[in-house]
Motif scaffolding. Structure first.
Motif, PDB file in Angstrom:
ATOM      1  N   ALA A   1      -3.808  -3.058   0.882  1.00  0.00           N
ATOM      2  CA  ALA A   1      -4.365  -1.744   1.219  1.00  0.00           C
ATOM      3  C   ALA A   1      -4.904  -1.096  -0.057  1.00  0.00           C
ATOM      4  N   ASN A   2      -5.569   0.025   0.137  1.00  0.00           N
ATOM      5  CA  ASN A   2      -6.263   0.699  -0.943  1.00  0.00           C
ATOM      6  C   ASN A   2      -5.333   1.192  -2.067  1.00  0.00           C
ATOM      7  N   ILE A   3      -5.161   0.351  -3.086  1.00  0.00           N
ATOM      8  CA  ILE A   3      -4.445   0.760  -4.308  1.00  0.00           C
ATOM      9  C   ILE A   3      -5.159   0.139  -5.504  1.00  0.00           C
TER      10      ILE A   3
ATOM     11  N   GLY B   1       0.822  -1.202   0.000  1.00  0.00           N
ATOM     12  CA  GLY B   1       0.000   0.000   0.000  1.00  0.00           C
ATOM     13  C   GLY B   1       0.852   1.246   0.000  1.00  0.00           C
ATOM     14  N   SER B   2       0.196   2.381   0.225  1.00  0.00           N
ATOM     15  CA  SER B   2       0.900   3.662   0.119  1.00  0.00           C
ATOM     16  C   SER B   2       1.726   3.981   1.357  1.00  0.00           C
ATOM     17  N   VAL B   3       2.905   4.543   1.083  1.00  0.00           N
ATOM     18  CA  VAL B   3       3.710   5.221   2.107  1.00  0.00           C
ATOM     19  C   VAL B   3       3.757   6.642   1.582  1.00  0.00           C
TER      20      VAL B   3
ATOM     21  N   LEU C   1       4.377  12.424   7.784  1.00  0.00           N
ATOM     22  CA  LEU C   1       4.418  11.055   7.294  1.00  0.00           C
ATOM     23  C   LEU C   1       3.028  10.432   7.373  1.00  0.00           C
ATOM     24  N   GLY C   2       2.643   9.703   6.346  1.00  0.00           N
ATOM     25  CA  GLY C   2       1.338   9.036   6.348  1.00  0.00           C
ATOM     26  C   GLY C   2       1.368   7.866   5.389  1.00  0.00           C
ATOM     27  N   GLY C   3       0.216   7.541   4.847  1.00  0.00           N
ATOM     28  CA  GLY C   3       0.108   6.418   3.913  1.00  0.00           C
ATOM     29  C   GLY C   3      -0.541   5.231   4.599  1.00  0.00           C
ATOM     30  N   ALA C   4      -1.394   4.552   3.830  1.00  0.00           N
ATOM     31  CA  ALA C   4      -2.147   3.428   4.393  1.00  0.00           C
ATOM     32  C   ALA C   4      -1.219   2.344   4.937  1.00  0.00           C
TER      33      ALA C   4
ATOM     34  N   ALA D   1      -5.878  17.119  -2.540  1.00  0.00           N
ATOM     35  CA  ALA D   1      -4.839  16.772  -3.524  1.00  0.00           C
ATOM     36  C   ALA D   1      -4.470  15.306  -3.404  1.00  0.00           C
ATOM     37  N   THR D   2      -4.250  14.677  -4.540  1.00  0.00           N
ATOM     38  CA  THR D   2      -3.674  13.333  -4.592  1.00  0.00           C
ATOM     39  C   THR D   2      -2.597  13.388  -5.663  1.00  0.00           C
ATOM     40  N   GLU D   3      -1.347  13.385  -5.248  1.00  0.00           N
ATOM     41  CA  GLU D   3      -0.243  13.409  -6.220  1.00  0.00           C
ATOM     42  C   GLU D   3       0.449  12.057  -6.163  1.00  0.00           C
TER      43      GLU D   3
ATOM     44  N   THR E   1     -10.497  -0.991  -0.294  1.00  0.00           N
ATOM     45  CA  THR E   1     -10.585  -0.265  -1.565  1.00  0.00           C
ATOM     46  C   THR E   1     -11.354   1.034  -1.335  1.00  0.00           C
ATOM     47  N   MET E   2     -11.639   1.780  -2.377  1.00  0.00           N
ATOM     48  CA  MET E   2     -12.363   3.049  -2.191  1.00  0.00           C
ATOM     49  C   MET E   2     -13.231   3.350  -3.413  1.00  0.00           C
ATOM     50  N   ASN E   3     -14.060   4.398  -3.285  1.00  0.00           N
ATOM     51  CA  ASN E   3     -15.003   4.736  -4.357  1.00  0.00           C
ATOM     52  C   ASN E   3     -14.319   4.896  -5.719  1.00  0.00           C
TER      53      ASN E   3
ATOM     54  N   PHE F   1       3.391  11.263   2.138  1.00  0.00           N
ATOM     55  CA  PHE F   1       3.385  12.483   2.944  1.00  0.00           C
ATOM     56  C   PHE F   1       1.980  13.062   2.826  1.00  0.00           C
ATOM     57  N   ASP F   2       1.437  13.488   3.963  1.00  0.00           N
ATOM     58  CA  ASP F   2       0.075  14.020   3.999  1.00  0.00           C
ATOM     59  C   ASP F   2       0.066  15.470   4.480  1.00  0.00           C
ATOM     60  N   ALA F   3      -0.892  16.229   3.958  1.00  0.00           N
ATOM     61  CA  ALA F   3      -1.215  17.543   4.531  1.00  0.00           C
ATOM     62  C   ALA F   3      -2.637  17.415   5.056  1.00  0.00           C
TER      63      ALA F   3
ATOM     64  N   PHE G   1       1.790  11.986  -2.389  1.00  0.00           N
ATOM     65  CA  PHE G   1       1.342  13.069  -1.499  1.00  0.00           C
ATOM     66  C   PHE G   1      -0.175  13.143  -1.508  1.00  0.00           C
ATOM     67  N   TRP G   2      -0.750  13.266  -0.328  1.00  0.00           N
ATOM     68  CA  TRP G   2      -2.210  13.387  -0.199  1.00  0.00           C
ATOM     69  C   TRP G   2      -2.545  14.537   0.742  1.00  0.00           C
ATOM     70  N   ALA G   3      -3.561  15.338   0.369  1.00  0.00           N
ATOM     71  CA  ALA G   3      -3.995  16.424   1.253  1.00  0.00           C
ATOM     72  C   ALA G   3      -5.497  16.320   1.470  1.00  0.00           C
TER      73      ALA G   3
ATOM     74  N   PRO H   1      -8.663  12.138  12.319  1.00  0.00           N
ATOM     75  CA  PRO H   1      -9.088  10.772  11.985  1.00  0.00           C
ATOM     76  C   PRO H   1      -8.258  10.119  10.870  1.00  0.00           C
ATOM     77  N   THR H   2      -7.315  10.843  10.278  1.00  0.00           N
ATOM     78  CA  THR H   2      -6.539  10.273   9.164  1.00  0.00           C
ATOM     79  C   THR H   2      -5.844   8.986   9.602  1.00  0.00           C
ATOM     80  N   GLY H   3      -5.990   7.967   8.790  1.00  0.00           N
ATOM     81  CA  GLY H   3      -5.293   6.710   9.060  1.00  0.00           C
ATOM     82  C   GLY H   3      -6.022   5.797  10.027  1.00  0.00           C
TER      83      GLY H   3
HETATM   84  P1  AMP Z   1      -7.645   6.522   5.976  1.00  0.00           P
HETATM   85  O1  AMP Z   1      -7.849   7.776   6.778  1.00  0.00           O
HETATM   86  O2  AMP Z   1      -7.582   5.291   6.800  1.00  0.00           O
HETATM   87  O3  AMP Z   1      -8.556   6.438   4.804  1.00  0.00           O
HETATM   88  O4  AMP Z   1      -6.169   6.631   5.330  1.00  0.00           O
HETATM   89  C1  AMP Z   1      -5.555   7.830   5.040  1.00  0.00           C
HETATM   90  C2  AMP Z   1      -4.203   7.533   4.400  1.00  0.00           C
HETATM   91  O5  AMP Z   1      -4.407   6.981   3.107  1.00  0.00           O
HETATM   92  C3  AMP Z   1      -3.393   8.803   4.237  1.00  0.00           C
HETATM   93  O6  AMP Z   1      -2.229   8.725   5.037  1.00  0.00           O
HETATM   94  C4  AMP Z   1      -3.074   8.883   2.753  1.00  0.00           C
HETATM   95  O7  AMP Z   1      -1.700   9.102   2.488  1.00  0.00           O
HETATM   96  C5  AMP Z   1      -3.516   7.556   2.171  1.00  0.00           C
HETATM   97  N1  AMP Z   1      -4.259   7.723   0.916  1.00  0.00           N
HETATM   98  C6  AMP Z   1      -5.175   8.683   0.598  1.00  0.00           C
HETATM   99  N2  AMP Z   1      -5.636   8.526  -0.658  1.00  0.00           N
HETATM  100  C7  AMP Z   1      -4.998   7.444  -1.172  1.00  0.00           C
HETATM  101  C8  AMP Z   1      -5.029   6.768  -2.445  1.00  0.00           C
HETATM  102  N3  AMP Z   1      -5.806   7.186  -3.449  1.00  0.00           N
HETATM  103  N4  AMP Z   1      -4.237   5.677  -2.598  1.00  0.00           N
HETATM  104  C9  AMP Z   1      -3.444   5.239  -1.602  1.00  0.00           C
HETATM  105  N5  AMP Z   1      -3.365   5.840  -0.381  1.00  0.00           N
HETATM  106  C10 AMP Z   1      -4.128   6.923  -0.163  1.00  0.00           C
END
Ligand code: AMP
Length: 302
Positions: free
Chosen positions: A121-123, A7-9, A25-28, A95-97, A146-148, A11-13, A79-81, A230-232
């Motif tokens: 994880a969500n990819i 899954g993702s590793v 630092l963030g990422g699923a 943002a999703t870069e 997964t996600m929408n 940086f988050d804003a 990068f995700w914001a 609530p992120t993560g």
């Molecule tokens: P959650 O709050 O559990 O949904 O997870 C948030 C984490 O998911 C953040 O740290 C983001 O970096 C990561 N994230 C957000 N959007 C994506 C995406 N499209 N693909 C992979 N990871 C993502």
């Protein structure tokens, strides 16, 4: 037994009513690995860019997280914001870069190929499946998030990957979207025709619900006076859930119920502070104490 995660590793804003952080630092896969490593050994598969420093990687040091599968590529890290609304149940992605994630082709180092527990994880569902193909024997438990975005844009690929999934872990709106059913029990019945044998529905401040073998089990979210970020939380829930399952010999009803509690316990710590701050200082004894608190909180006599 070791647990594989892809899954993702990142940086988050993040902005919430309690503050704003421009880059952390963030990422699923990061939240998942740190949470799961309190229970079992984790093998991490992901990708970072040249901006990912030793200091960033130190989150995994001294924990049971193997980073041999964390590839370093030329370019910037994913990068995700996001911004949360006042009640923090809804968030807007600003943002999703994808950056180095755009060209990511997961490669499993040799020792990871015998993993018995796998968390996708969500990819992109195609990448999720490519990881499963590299595992030599059918794992005991494959769980998937997964996600929408993927439900809407790659429905065929997602369905193909779901055929190889045991436990689907998504939130309530994703459950409804995937099944075209509003009622969650009917939604679960539909999802079981796609492959998964169990469904874990993450419901934020309302806790989580497990549906399997015609049974349901519910855990509340731990009551907290203040939620900072609530992120993560969902990925941390998944880390606690899968980490616990990988630490026990079988995944029967009792184990799945305990896994739900550990998932909720771990998620409740993450939201107490921004990003991974609370998990960094968390101790095993605090996890056990909160799990006992859950037991008391939900006990009743008839
Ligand atoms: P959650 O709050 O559990 O949904 O997870 C948030 C984490 O998911 C953040 O740290 C983001 O970096 C990561 N994230 C957000 N959007 C994506 C995406 N499209 N693909 C992979 N990871 C993502």
């Amino acid at each position: 037994m070791s647990l594989l995660v892809v899954g993702s590793v990142a940086f988050d804003a993040v902005e919430t009513p309690h503050g704003k952080v421009d880059r952390m630092l963030g990422g699923a896969a990061t939240y998942f690995s740190v949470a799961a490593s309190f229970f079992t050994h984790v093998n991490l598969v992901g990708i970072v860019g040249t901006d990912f420093t030793e200091k960033d990687a130190s989150i995994f040091k001294g924990r049971k997280v193997d980073t041999l599968g964390l590839e370093r590529a030329d370019g910037k890290t994913f990068f995700w914001a996001g911004k949360y609304n006042e009640n923090m149940n809804d968030r807007t992605t600003l943002a999703t870069e994808l950056n180095v994630f755009a060209e990511f082709k997961p490669k499993l180092p040799g020792p990871y190929q015998s993993s018995q527990h796998v968390f996708l994880a969500n990819i992109d569902p195609t990448l999720q499946r490519s990881v499963l193909h590299q595992v030599s024997k059918r794992p005991k438990v494959v769980a998937l998030d997964t996600m929408n975005y993927w439900i809407e844009r790659t429905p065929k690929e997602l369905r193909e990957t779901l055929k190889h999934t045991d436990i689907l872990m998504i939130n309530d709106s994703e459950t409804r979207q995937l099944s075209n059913e509003h009622n969650l029990l009917r939604a679960a019945r539909h999802i079981f025709t796609l492959g998964p044998k169990a469904l874990v529905i993450k419901r934020g401040e309302y806790g989580a619900m497990l549906v399997h073998q015609n049974r349901t089990f519910h855990v509340p979210a731990f009551p907290l006076e203040q939620v900072h970020d609530p992120t993560g939380a969902g990925d941390t829930f998944a880390g606690g859930f899968m980490g616990y399952l990988a630490s026990v010999p079988r995944a029967g009803d009792a184990e799945l119920r305990r896994a739900m509690v550990y998932g909720s316990v771990m998620g409740s710590f993450t939201v107490e502070k921004f990003g991974l701050e609370r998990l960094r200082t968390l101790k095993r004894s605090e996890i056990t104490a909160r799990a006992k608190h859950f037991q008391k909180m939900t006990h009743f006599a008839l």
